[in-house]
Write a protein that holds these residues in place. Structure first.
Motif, PDB file in Angstrom:
ATOM      1  N   PHE A 117       0.831  -1.202   0.000  1.00  0.00           N
ATOM      2  CA  PHE A 117       0.000   0.000   0.000  1.00  0.00           C
ATOM      3  C   PHE A 117       0.867   1.254   0.000  1.00  0.00           C
ATOM      4  CE2 PHE A 117      -3.184  -2.995   1.334  1.00  0.00           C
ATOM      5  CZ  PHE A 117      -4.382  -2.438   0.930  1.00  0.00           C
ATOM      6  N   VAL A 118       0.485   2.229  -0.804  1.00  0.00           N
ATOM      7  CA  VAL A 118       1.094   3.558  -0.715  1.00  0.00           C
ATOM      8  C   VAL A 118      -0.031   4.500  -0.270  1.00  0.00           C
ATOM      9  CG1 VAL A 118       3.043   3.232  -2.264  1.00  0.00           C
ATOM     10  CG2 VAL A 118       0.834   3.797  -3.241  1.00  0.00           C
ATOM     11  N   VAL A 123      -0.564  -1.037  -4.735  1.00  0.00           N
ATOM     12  CA  VAL A 123       0.006  -1.206  -6.078  1.00  0.00           C
ATOM     13  C   VAL A 123      -0.346  -2.565  -6.671  1.00  0.00           C
ATOM     14  CG1 VAL A 123       1.902   0.419  -5.676  1.00  0.00           C
ATOM     15  CG2 VAL A 123       2.279  -2.027  -5.224  1.00  0.00           C
ATOM     16  N   ASP A 124      -0.834  -3.508  -5.849  1.00  0.00           N
ATOM     17  CA  ASP A 124      -1.067  -4.863  -6.362  1.00  0.00           C
ATOM     18  C   ASP A 124      -2.453  -5.397  -6.041  1.00  0.00           C
ATOM     19  OD1 ASP A 124      -0.706  -5.106  -3.634  1.00  0.00           O
ATOM     20  OD2 ASP A 124       0.402  -6.995  -3.772  1.00  0.00           O
ATOM     21  N   ARG A 139       3.717   9.611 -10.067  1.00  0.00           N
ATOM     22  CA  ARG A 139       3.433   9.750  -8.633  1.00  0.00           C
ATOM     23  C   ARG A 139       3.423   8.380  -7.952  1.00  0.00           C
ATOM     24  NH1 ARG A 139      -0.969  13.608  -7.904  1.00  0.00           N
ATOM     25  NH2 ARG A 139      -1.782  12.193  -6.334  1.00  0.00           N
ATOM     26  N   VAL A 140       2.787   7.390  -8.612  1.00  0.00           N
ATOM     27  CA  VAL A 140       2.682   6.052  -8.015  1.00  0.00           C
ATOM     28  C   VAL A 140       4.079   5.454  -7.836  1.00  0.00           C
ATOM     29  CG1 VAL A 140       1.783   3.712  -8.311  1.00  0.00           C
ATOM     30  CG2 VAL A 140       0.378   5.667  -8.978  1.00  0.00           C
ATOM     31  N   TRP A 141       4.925   5.530  -8.873  1.00  0.00           N
ATOM     32  CA  TRP A 141       6.264   4.936  -8.790  1.00  0.00           C
ATOM     33  C   TRP A 141       7.123   5.648  -7.756  1.00  0.00           C
ATOM     34  CZ3 TRP A 141       9.189   1.545 -12.489  1.00  0.00           C
ATOM     35  CH2 TRP A 141       8.313   0.651 -13.128  1.00  0.00           C
ATOM     36  N   ARG A 175       2.890   3.107 -17.155  1.00  0.00           N
ATOM     37  CA  ARG A 175       4.225   3.160 -16.547  1.00  0.00           C
ATOM     38  C   ARG A 175       4.799   4.532 -16.800  1.00  0.00           C
ATOM     39  NH1 ARG A 175       7.372  -2.412 -16.599  1.00  0.00           N
ATOM     40  NH2 ARG A 175       9.291  -1.430 -15.931  1.00  0.00           N
ATOM     41  N   PRO A 176       5.600   5.037 -15.899  1.00  0.00           N
ATOM     42  CA  PRO A 176       6.193   6.354 -16.163  1.00  0.00           C
ATOM     43  C   PRO A 176       7.121   6.292 -17.375  1.00  0.00           C
ATOM     44  CG  PRO A 176       6.857   5.515 -14.002  1.00  0.00           C
ATOM     45  CD  PRO A 176       6.059   4.445 -14.649  1.00  0.00           C
TER      46      PRO A 176
END
Ligand SMILES: [Zn+2]
Ligand SMILES: [Zn+2]
Length: 274
Positions: A117-118, A123-124, A139-141, A175-176
Protein backbone atom coordinates in the motif's frame (compact mmCIF):
# COMPACT_ATOMS: atom_id res chain seq x y z
CA UNK A 1 22.84 -23.50 -1.15
CA UNK A 2 19.31 -22.56 -2.18
CA UNK A 3 16.71 -21.15 0.21
CA UNK A 4 13.07 -20.18 -0.09
CA UNK A 5 12.11 -17.82 2.69
CA UNK A 6 9.13 -15.97 1.39
CA UNK A 7 6.27 -18.39 1.25
CA UNK A 8 2.70 -18.67 2.40
CA UNK A 9 1.13 -21.91 3.61
CA UNK A 10 -2.29 -20.46 3.08
CA UNK A 11 -3.52 -19.04 -0.24
CA UNK A 12 -4.77 -15.43 -0.39
CA UNK A 13 -8.49 -14.94 -0.05
CA UNK A 14 -11.01 -14.92 2.74
CA UNK A 15 -12.42 -18.39 2.12
CA UNK A 16 -9.53 -20.25 3.77
CA UNK A 17 -8.97 -21.13 7.42
CA UNK A 18 -5.75 -21.64 9.39
CA UNK A 19 -7.03 -25.07 10.49
CA UNK A 20 -7.02 -26.14 6.87
CA UNK A 21 -3.51 -24.94 5.94
CA UNK A 22 -1.41 -24.70 9.12
CA UNK A 23 -1.12 -28.47 9.33
CA UNK A 24 1.79 -30.91 9.41
CA UNK A 25 0.46 -32.52 6.21
CA UNK A 26 0.50 -29.21 4.35
CA UNK A 27 4.03 -28.42 5.58
CA UNK A 28 5.09 -31.85 4.34
CA UNK A 29 3.78 -30.95 0.86
CA UNK A 30 5.98 -27.82 0.86
CA UNK A 31 9.00 -29.77 2.13
CA UNK A 32 8.49 -32.41 -0.57
CA UNK A 33 8.32 -29.70 -3.22
CA UNK A 34 11.49 -28.12 -1.80
CA UNK A 35 13.35 -31.42 -1.99
CA UNK A 36 12.19 -31.77 -5.59
CA UNK A 37 13.44 -28.27 -6.41
CA UNK A 38 16.79 -28.71 -4.63
CA UNK A 39 15.93 -26.06 -2.01
CA UNK A 40 17.69 -26.90 1.27
CA UNK A 41 16.20 -24.36 3.59
CA UNK A 42 12.58 -23.35 3.73
CA UNK A 43 10.91 -20.66 5.79
CA UNK A 44 7.34 -19.43 6.00
CA UNK A 45 6.36 -15.76 6.09
CA UNK A 46 2.60 -15.31 6.33
CA UNK A 47 1.18 -11.83 5.81
CA UNK A 48 1.11 -9.96 9.09
CA UNK A 49 -2.29 -8.51 8.21
CA UNK A 50 -3.92 -11.93 8.50
CA UNK A 51 -3.40 -11.75 12.27
CA UNK A 52 -5.62 -9.75 14.59
CA UNK A 53 -2.53 -8.36 16.35
CA UNK A 54 -1.82 -6.36 13.16
CA UNK A 55 -4.85 -4.19 13.85
CA UNK A 56 -2.78 -2.49 16.57
CA UNK A 57 -0.50 -1.36 13.71
CA UNK A 58 -3.01 -0.29 11.05
CA UNK A 59 -6.77 -0.44 10.55
CA UNK A 60 -7.13 -0.21 6.79
CA UNK A 61 -10.46 -1.81 5.73
CA UNK A 62 -8.56 -4.58 3.90
CA UNK A 63 -6.64 -5.44 7.06
CA UNK A 64 -9.82 -5.34 9.17
CA UNK A 65 -11.40 -7.82 6.76
CA UNK A 66 -8.31 -10.10 6.67
CA UNK A 67 -7.17 -10.08 10.32
CA UNK A 68 -8.76 -13.26 11.60
CA UNK A 69 -5.84 -15.43 12.82
CA UNK A 70 -3.74 -15.40 15.96
CA UNK A 71 -0.07 -14.56 15.42
CA UNK A 72 1.17 -16.47 18.45
CA UNK A 73 -0.67 -19.64 17.43
CA UNK A 74 0.98 -19.32 14.00
CA UNK A 75 4.46 -18.91 15.57
CA UNK A 76 3.86 -21.90 17.82
CA UNK A 77 2.71 -24.01 14.89
CA UNK A 78 5.69 -23.09 12.69
CA UNK A 79 8.07 -23.86 15.58
CA UNK A 80 6.64 -27.40 15.68
CA UNK A 81 7.79 -27.93 12.06
CA UNK A 82 11.24 -27.92 10.36
CA UNK A 83 10.43 -24.55 8.74
CA UNK A 84 12.23 -21.33 9.62
CA UNK A 85 9.86 -18.86 11.25
CA UNK A 86 9.33 -15.64 9.36
CA UNK A 87 6.58 -13.14 8.72
CA UNK A 88 5.87 -10.74 5.85
CA UNK A 89 5.28 -7.38 7.52
CA UNK A 90 4.07 -4.32 5.64
CA UNK A 91 5.85 -1.05 6.19
CA UNK A 92 3.34 1.55 7.37
CA UNK A 93 4.93 5.00 7.74
CA UNK A 94 4.24 6.47 11.18
CA UNK A 95 3.59 3.05 12.71
CA UNK A 96 7.26 2.06 13.10
CA UNK A 97 7.11 1.72 16.89
CA UNK A 98 3.99 -0.42 16.78
CA UNK A 99 5.50 -2.65 14.08
CA UNK A 100 8.72 -2.97 16.10
CA UNK A 101 6.80 -4.01 19.22
CA UNK A 102 4.82 -6.63 17.35
CA UNK A 103 7.99 -8.08 15.78
CA UNK A 104 10.24 -7.94 18.83
CA UNK A 105 7.75 -9.76 21.03
CA UNK A 106 8.22 -12.88 18.90
CA UNK A 107 11.27 -15.03 18.07
CA UNK A 108 11.27 -14.79 14.29
CA UNK A 109 14.23 -16.10 12.31
CA UNK A 110 13.74 -13.24 9.87
CA UNK A 111 11.23 -10.59 8.86
CA UNK A 112 10.37 -9.90 5.24
CA UNK A 113 9.45 -6.23 4.78
CA UNK A 114 6.94 -5.29 2.09
CA UNK A 115 5.20 -2.32 0.58
CA UNK A 116 1.84 -3.19 -0.95
CA UNK A 117 0.00 0.00 0.00
CA UNK A 118 1.09 3.56 -0.71
CA UNK A 119 -1.23 5.48 1.57
CA UNK A 120 -4.69 3.95 1.41
CA UNK A 121 -4.25 2.56 -2.10
CA UNK A 122 -2.36 -0.54 -3.20
CA UNK A 123 0.01 -1.21 -6.08
CA UNK A 124 -1.07 -4.86 -6.36
CA UNK A 125 -4.71 -5.01 -5.24
CA UNK A 126 -7.41 -4.19 -7.81
CA UNK A 127 -10.00 -3.25 -5.14
CA UNK A 128 -7.76 -0.46 -3.79
CA UNK A 129 -5.98 0.36 -7.03
CA UNK A 130 -3.30 3.03 -6.83
CA UNK A 131 -3.94 3.97 -10.45
CA UNK A 132 -7.75 3.83 -10.08
CA UNK A 133 -8.31 7.44 -9.09
CA UNK A 134 -6.41 8.78 -12.10
CA UNK A 135 -3.18 8.34 -10.14
CA UNK A 136 -0.41 9.38 -12.51
CA UNK A 137 2.28 6.73 -12.95
CA UNK A 138 5.12 9.06 -11.99
CA UNK A 139 3.43 9.75 -8.63
CA UNK A 140 2.68 6.05 -8.02
CA UNK A 141 6.26 4.94 -8.79
CA UNK A 142 7.84 7.72 -6.74
CA UNK A 143 5.57 6.95 -3.80
CA UNK A 144 6.25 3.23 -4.00
CA UNK A 145 10.05 3.51 -4.14
CA UNK A 146 9.99 6.26 -1.51
CA UNK A 147 8.06 4.01 0.89
CA UNK A 148 10.45 1.15 0.10
CA UNK A 149 13.45 3.36 0.91
CA UNK A 150 11.85 4.29 4.23
CA UNK A 151 11.17 0.60 4.88
CA UNK A 152 14.83 -0.26 4.24
CA UNK A 153 16.04 2.54 6.51
CA UNK A 154 13.58 1.73 9.30
CA UNK A 155 15.74 -1.17 10.45
CA UNK A 156 12.56 -3.19 11.07
CA UNK A 157 13.19 -5.83 8.42
CA UNK A 158 15.86 -8.33 7.36
CA UNK A 159 14.77 -8.85 3.75
CA UNK A 160 13.17 -6.35 1.39
CA UNK A 161 10.44 -8.19 -0.51
CA UNK A 162 9.61 -7.89 -4.22
CA UNK A 163 11.66 -4.68 -4.55
CA UNK A 164 9.91 -3.41 -7.69
CA UNK A 165 6.40 -4.78 -7.05
CA UNK A 166 4.94 -1.58 -8.54
CA UNK A 167 5.49 -3.13 -12.00
CA UNK A 168 3.27 -6.16 -11.17
CA UNK A 169 0.51 -5.33 -13.69
CA UNK A 170 2.88 -5.01 -16.64
CA UNK A 171 1.14 -3.44 -19.63
CA UNK A 172 -2.21 -3.39 -17.75
CA UNK A 173 -1.26 -0.15 -15.94
CA UNK A 174 0.48 2.98 -17.22
CA UNK A 175 4.22 3.16 -16.55
CA UNK A 176 6.19 6.35 -16.16
CA UNK A 177 8.14 7.46 -19.22
CA UNK A 178 11.44 8.14 -17.47
CA UNK A 179 14.22 5.62 -17.18
CA UNK A 180 13.17 3.40 -14.22
CA UNK A 181 16.64 3.84 -12.70
CA UNK A 182 15.53 7.34 -11.72
CA UNK A 183 13.00 5.74 -9.35
CA UNK A 184 15.33 2.96 -8.15
CA UNK A 185 18.11 5.34 -7.15
CA UNK A 186 16.82 6.51 -3.70
CA UNK A 187 15.91 2.95 -2.77
CA UNK A 188 19.28 1.53 -3.78
CA UNK A 189 20.93 4.21 -1.66
CA UNK A 190 18.78 3.21 1.33
CA UNK A 191 19.61 -0.46 0.73
CA UNK A 192 23.34 0.32 0.70
CA UNK A 193 23.11 2.36 3.90
CA UNK A 194 20.95 -0.09 5.80
CA UNK A 195 22.52 -3.37 4.66
CA UNK A 196 19.08 -4.97 4.26
CA UNK A 197 19.04 -8.08 2.03
CA UNK A 198 17.34 -7.63 -1.34
CA UNK A 199 14.88 -10.32 -2.31
CA UNK A 200 15.15 -11.89 -5.74
CA UNK A 201 11.66 -13.31 -6.21
CA UNK A 202 10.35 -15.49 -8.99
CA UNK A 203 6.74 -14.52 -8.13
CA UNK A 204 6.80 -11.80 -10.79
CA UNK A 205 7.09 -14.53 -13.42
CA UNK A 206 3.62 -15.73 -12.39
CA UNK A 207 2.11 -12.21 -12.54
CA UNK A 208 0.97 -10.12 -15.56
CA UNK A 209 4.42 -8.47 -15.77
CA UNK A 210 6.06 -11.88 -16.35
CA UNK A 211 9.47 -10.79 -14.96
CA UNK A 212 11.59 -11.50 -11.93
CA UNK A 213 11.51 -9.04 -9.04
CA UNK A 214 13.68 -7.01 -9.22
CA UNK A 215 14.47 -6.03 -12.81
CA UNK A 216 17.98 -6.66 -14.09
CA UNK A 217 18.77 -2.91 -14.00
CA UNK A 218 17.71 -2.74 -10.35
CA UNK A 219 19.74 -5.84 -9.45
CA UNK A 220 22.79 -4.38 -11.22
CA UNK A 221 22.52 -1.17 -9.19
CA UNK A 222 22.24 -3.23 -5.99
CA UNK A 223 25.35 -5.22 -6.89
CA UNK A 224 27.27 -2.00 -7.54
CA UNK A 225 26.09 -0.72 -4.16
CA UNK A 226 27.40 -3.86 -2.45
CA UNK A 227 23.99 -5.26 -1.44
CA UNK A 228 23.39 -8.86 -0.46
CA UNK A 229 20.51 -10.93 -1.75
CA UNK A 230 17.92 -13.45 -0.56
CA UNK A 231 16.01 -15.90 -2.74
CA UNK A 232 12.31 -16.64 -2.76
CA UNK A 233 9.35 -17.82 -4.75
CA UNK A 234 6.60 -16.07 -2.70
CA UNK A 235 4.81 -19.42 -3.00
CA UNK A 236 1.13 -19.51 -2.11
CA UNK A 237 0.92 -23.25 -2.91
CA UNK A 238 3.42 -26.15 -2.71
CA UNK A 239 3.94 -26.25 -6.47
CA UNK A 240 5.37 -22.71 -6.34
CA UNK A 241 8.28 -23.64 -4.03
CA UNK A 242 11.54 -22.96 -5.86
CA UNK A 243 9.45 -21.90 -8.86
CA UNK A 244 11.70 -21.07 -11.87
CA UNK A 245 14.71 -20.75 -9.58
CA UNK A 246 16.99 -21.37 -12.55
CA UNK A 247 16.06 -17.89 -13.80
CA UNK A 248 16.89 -16.21 -10.48
CA UNK A 249 20.18 -18.06 -10.03
CA UNK A 250 21.16 -17.28 -13.61
CA UNK A 251 20.56 -13.54 -13.08
CA UNK A 252 22.61 -13.51 -9.89
CA UNK A 253 25.44 -15.50 -11.45
CA UNK A 254 25.52 -13.20 -14.48
CA UNK A 255 25.92 -10.26 -12.13
CA UNK A 256 28.76 -12.00 -10.31
CA UNK A 257 26.79 -12.69 -7.11
CA UNK A 258 28.10 -15.91 -5.57
CA UNK A 259 26.44 -15.84 -2.14
CA UNK A 260 22.97 -15.65 -0.67
CA UNK A 261 21.66 -14.61 2.74
CA UNK A 262 20.69 -17.26 5.27
CA UNK A 263 18.87 -16.29 8.46
CA UNK A 264 18.45 -17.67 11.94
CA UNK A 265 17.24 -15.73 15.01
CA UNK A 266 17.42 -12.57 12.89
CA UNK A 267 21.15 -13.04 12.28
CA UNK A 268 22.37 -13.16 8.72
CA UNK A 269 25.18 -15.16 7.28
CA UNK A 270 26.18 -15.64 3.66
CA UNK A 271 26.35 -19.04 2.01
CA UNK A 272 27.57 -19.98 -1.47
CA UNK A 273 24.73 -19.74 -3.98
CA UNK A 274 23.60 -22.75 -6.01
ZN1 LIG B 1 4.03 -9.36 -0.70
ZN1 LIG C 1 4.22 -12.77 0.07
Amino acid sequence: MLTDYHLHLRPDGSDTTPEEFFTAANVERYLDAARGAGVEELGVSEHVYRFHQALDVWRHPFWVEQATDDLDAYCEFVRSTPLRLGVEADFIPGAEDRIRNLLEERDFDYVVGSVHFVGDVAVDHPDYDAWGTGGDPDRVWRAFFGFMAEAARSGLFDILAHPDLVKVWGADRPRPERDPRFYYEPLVEAIAESGIAVEVSTAGLRKPVGELYPSRAFAEMCVEAGASFALSSDAHAPEHVGYEYGRAVELLEELGVGEISVFESRQRRLEPLG
